[in-house]
Design an enzyme around this catalytic site. Structure first.
Site, PDB file in Angstrom:
ATOM      1  CG  ASN A   1      -0.224   0.213   2.208  1.00 43.51           C
ATOM      2  OD1 ASN A   1       0.620   0.833   2.656  1.00 43.51           O
ATOM      3  ND2 ASN A   1      -0.689  -0.958   3.276  1.00 43.51           N
ATOM      4  CB  CYS A   2       0.581   4.171  -1.602  1.00 45.89           C
ATOM      5  SG  CYS A   2       1.185   3.148  -2.962  1.00 45.89           S
ATOM      6  CB  VAL A   3      -1.801   4.002   3.962  1.00 40.09           C
ATOM      7  CG1 VAL A   3      -2.884   3.449   3.554  1.00 40.09           C
ATOM      8  CG2 VAL A   3      -0.814   3.285   4.834  1.00 40.09           C
TER       9      VAL A   3
END
Lengths: 426, 345
Positions: A239-241
């Site tokens: 993810n790219c949180v």
């Protein structure tokens, strides 16, 4: 069930003719690793750099951090690199104090920053590792979702490949981790309170996903998992949180709560299980997962729960709903969250809450600002800070220093409690 | 040697009792009345001036009185200002809070006061002012002065205050600290204590949220002016106003008059909290201009407000969100908007 982890303490990294590990020094054949990554035809360009603790180096935008690990016949990271069988048993090789760091042109908006020296070293655990930094560029025409996959696979592939060089090597620290059924564990320590770990993972859609045995976690229901599988790379970040609250693959492999539960097992608590719960977007899914999670925890007979989060805002609702459901069942719960209290620290700091959440650990105010001095070397793209979480247009100061919010820093307030950052009211 | 100015009232400044409560501000060089307690305790500092004002005079002329007092303070060129202690005295507490607040804001030097926790001045000034806890009455004078001078000494020496400082009333500001133990260790400590029914302290107070009452329904929607507002971070391509990807502290308005739909490529999402692919592919998914324009043309709504308002609702503090909401509501109210379609992501 026993897993033997052979830990190799890396004290230095360097480039050389072959990838090998001798006397705590890891030598890397740059061309060979590049070739391994470029087997994926979607990769157009690979550049590998080294970043050691104390060096004047800034890395951004970082997508993921992975500890090099492998097994014998079975590759680590089941379902992504290898087959599914043999996970959580046999021997696992782990290169400690060392990580593969993936970077390159920005995938989402939520890649972060690592400095190898200066004030950031207090905030990011990755400043203290010998980092193999891989810049990955994709072929033209690859869409963002596939771009994420390309970078994720490149990181995991490189980490697994590098770890292979220690398979025949001596000079490791051996750790045997044993695991039994909840029934056996509870019978061994009938006098101790039974504790379950509720392990929330980001599952909000492409670019915000986690992979369990290679499966996209938003397509799964909350499930019981073995800590031994977690050690063997069963959970991989995709993810790219926000970088500050992102659970990197490294955090999964070295889950701080699992470590701590094992330390206290048989002494203060009886650690009987883990429930992995996907953090979803819609209310219906949140309610469903809350019910299933609390149901599983009750089913295996927990007296207490420690619950971790990933991301902030929307996932805080899942965290609070699960906490409330557990407390209503009489299961005593502690939760870990960060806070968004505003740059001045004066705002209410949680976007959701329940009065039953009476035991909360905080990993700090992510909105707090920090100024970072310039570094001599930048791996990646300094300007990308303007487009990432924690940065803004104007983040780069005229003298090359950076002004950012704490949640732009990789792992700054990890919600599994890996770090020491916290917040207090003054 | 650091220069200190003391602010006090007619009683503690030894001018007189309630009968002197109407006196306007005056000053005496050196320490007068309770200021002497500070002089004795702060031997390394110079108490240059004591400023005294009647309680009634201040409370009846807050802006005039505080202006006059500020002039007297500035003349004395202090490094630190001490006000009070005010204990549970209502008027005096407000005066101490107001003076300390102005000193910090206008002179950018530290100011310290002491007020009883339930004094109404505390609620008003605590977030801006360094307030030492005091007892209800002057019976606690000795202890209060000790605590105040402890803080003043730390400030003079440049010693960082503890987080939190036990003698101070919390300002309600969350500040980051590094604990000795990791979050995971603290979580297990807390869980073990909770399981054993032993005391533990939660690290975050659970906030109580405002209950927002929904506006009454629009009776004649076919006559209503409807506005589109989003926290989904849709902006014209290139993000001309530099709307941040997260923790936005402002919103932007974009003109949509004469536009029937947000065309792909003309608009983009800069929001860092969700996957922007689908929103970029069709920005109307986030700001439903296409449908609304159709409804306007069909007469199903009166008209569409000629701007859409956009911010990124991502890691935004509740305080910033509330403020932006108020600003948006004010703009929409002033421009005759009857209803809003607010899209989040």
């Amino acid at each position: 069930m026993n897993l033997e982890i052979r830990e190799f303490a890396v004290k230095n990294i360097a480039f050389g003719d072959e990838t090998r590990y001798i006397d705590h020094e890891l030598t890397l054949n740059r061309e060979e690793i590049t070739r391994v990554i470029k087997k994926d035809m979607r990769v157009s360009k690979v550049e590998i750099d080294l970043a050691r603790p104390g060096e004047s180096v800034r890395i951004l935008p970082v997508k993921d951090v992975i500890e090099p690990r492998t097994k014998n016949e079975q590759a680590a990271f089941p379902g992504i690199l290898g087959e599914f069988e043999g996970i959580g048993e046999g021997i696992t090789y782990a290169l400690k104090n060392c990580a593969v760091v993936t970077t390159g042109p920005i995938v989402g908006f939520q890649e972060g920053i690592i400095d190898m020296s200066g004030p950031l070293t207090d905030y990011t655990p990755f400043a203290h590792l010998n980092n193999i930094v891989i810049q990955i560029e994709k072929q033209a025409g690859i869409e963002p979702h596939e771009h994420e996959e390309v970078v994720r696979l490149a990181g995991v592939t490189a980490a697994e490949f590098i770890a292979r060089c220690v398979r025949e090597t001596e000079g490791y620290t051996k750790k045997i981790i044993s695991w039994k059924s909840a029934y056996e564990l509870a019978s061994e320590y009938p006098e101790l309170p039974k504790v379950v770990y509720v392990y929330n993972c980001m599952s909000q859609g492409l670019l915000h996903d986690t992979y369990y045995f290679g499966k996209d976690s938003k397509k799964m229901l909350p499930t019981l998992v073995s800590p031994l599988a977690v050690y063997d790379g069963a959970i991989v970040s995709g993810n790219c949180v926000s970088p500050g609250s992102k659970t990197t693959t490294y955090h999964h492999q070295n889950n701080a709560i699992i470590e701590e539960c094992f330390k206290r097992h048989g002494e203060e608590i009886c650690f009987i299980g883990i429930v992995l719960t996907p953090l979803m977007i819609t209310l219906e899914e949140k309610i469903r997962n809350k019910e299933i999670t609390a149901g599983l925890v009750e089913l295996i007979g927990a007296d207490g729960v420690v619950q971790s989060q990933e991301g902030f805002g929307n996932p805080t609702t899942d965290l609070m709903m699960i906490c409330e459901a557990l407390e209503k069942k009489g299961i005593k719960t502690v939760i870990i969250t960060n806070e968004d209290a505003g740059v001045d620290g004066k705002s209410e700091s949680l976007p959701d809450g329940t009065l039953l959440a009476d035991a909360v650990v905080t990993t700090g105010n992510s909105n707090a600002m920090i100024q970072l001095p310039p570094m001599k070397k930048v791996i990646g793209d300094l300007k990308s800070i303007e487009r990432t979480t924690g940065g803004f247009v104007g983040s780069v100061q005229s003298d090359g220093s950076l002004l950012i919010e704490v949640h732009g820093i990789m792992g700054s307030h990890n919600l599994q409690g890996y770090s020491k950052l916290s917040a207090v009211t003054v | 040697m650091k220069r200190i100015v003391i602010y006090t009232n007619q009683f503690f400044g030894q001018v007189g009792g309630e009968e002197q409560a109407n006196i306007p501000p005056l000053f005496k060089e050196g320490a007068v009345g309770t200021a002497n307690l500070f002089r004795q305790a702060l031997k390394d500092a110079e108490l240059t001036r004591t400023i005294i004002c009647g309680d009634n005079y201040f409370s009846e002329n807050v802006s005039k009185a505080s202006e006059e007092i500020m002039i007297m303070i500035k003349e004395a060129k202090p490094d630190i200002v001490i006000a009070g202690p005010a204990f549970n005295a209502g008027r005096f507490g407000m005066a101490c809070g107001e003076i300390c607040s102005r000193v910090e804001k206008e002179m950018n030097i530290p100011a310290v006061t002491a007020i009883y926790e339930e004094n109404p001045a505390v609620e008003i000034y605590k977030s801006d002012v360094t307030i030492v806890k005091s007892g209800k009455s002057a019976a606690s004078m000795k202890k209060t002065v000790e605590a105040m001078t402890g803080i003043v000494k730390k400030i003079m020496e440049g010693t960082e205050l503890e987080k939190p400082e036990s003698v101070l009333i919390p300002k309600g500001i969350r500040v980051n600290v590094f604990k000795e133990k990791t979050g995971a260790v603290r979580a297990l400590d807390m869980l073990v204590a909770k399981l054993n029914d032993e005391p533990y302290e939660s690290e975050v107070p659970i906030p109580s949220y405002d209950v927002i009452e929904a506006a009454p329904p629009i009776l004649k929607v076919e006559e209503a002016c409807i506005a589109l507002v989003t926290s989904g971070g849709i902006v014209p391509n290139g993000n001309p106003n530099h709307l941040p990807a997260a923790t936005a502290k402002f919103y932007s308005r974009y003109n949509i008059s004469g536009i029937n739909a947000l065309r792909k490529g003309d608009y983009e999402s800069v929001h860092a909290g969700y996957d922007p692919v689908y929103g970029n592919d069709d920005p109307n998914r986030i700001v439903p201009l296409d449908i609304m324009r159709e409804m306007e043309n069909n007469g199903r709504i009166g008209k569409l407000y000629p701007y859409f308002l956009s911010t990124t609702g991502n890691s935004t503090s509740v305080a910033d969100a509330k403020r932006m909401g108020k600003e948006m509501a004010m703009e929409l109210n002033n421009n005759g908007v009857d209803g809003v379609i607010l899209t989040s992501t």
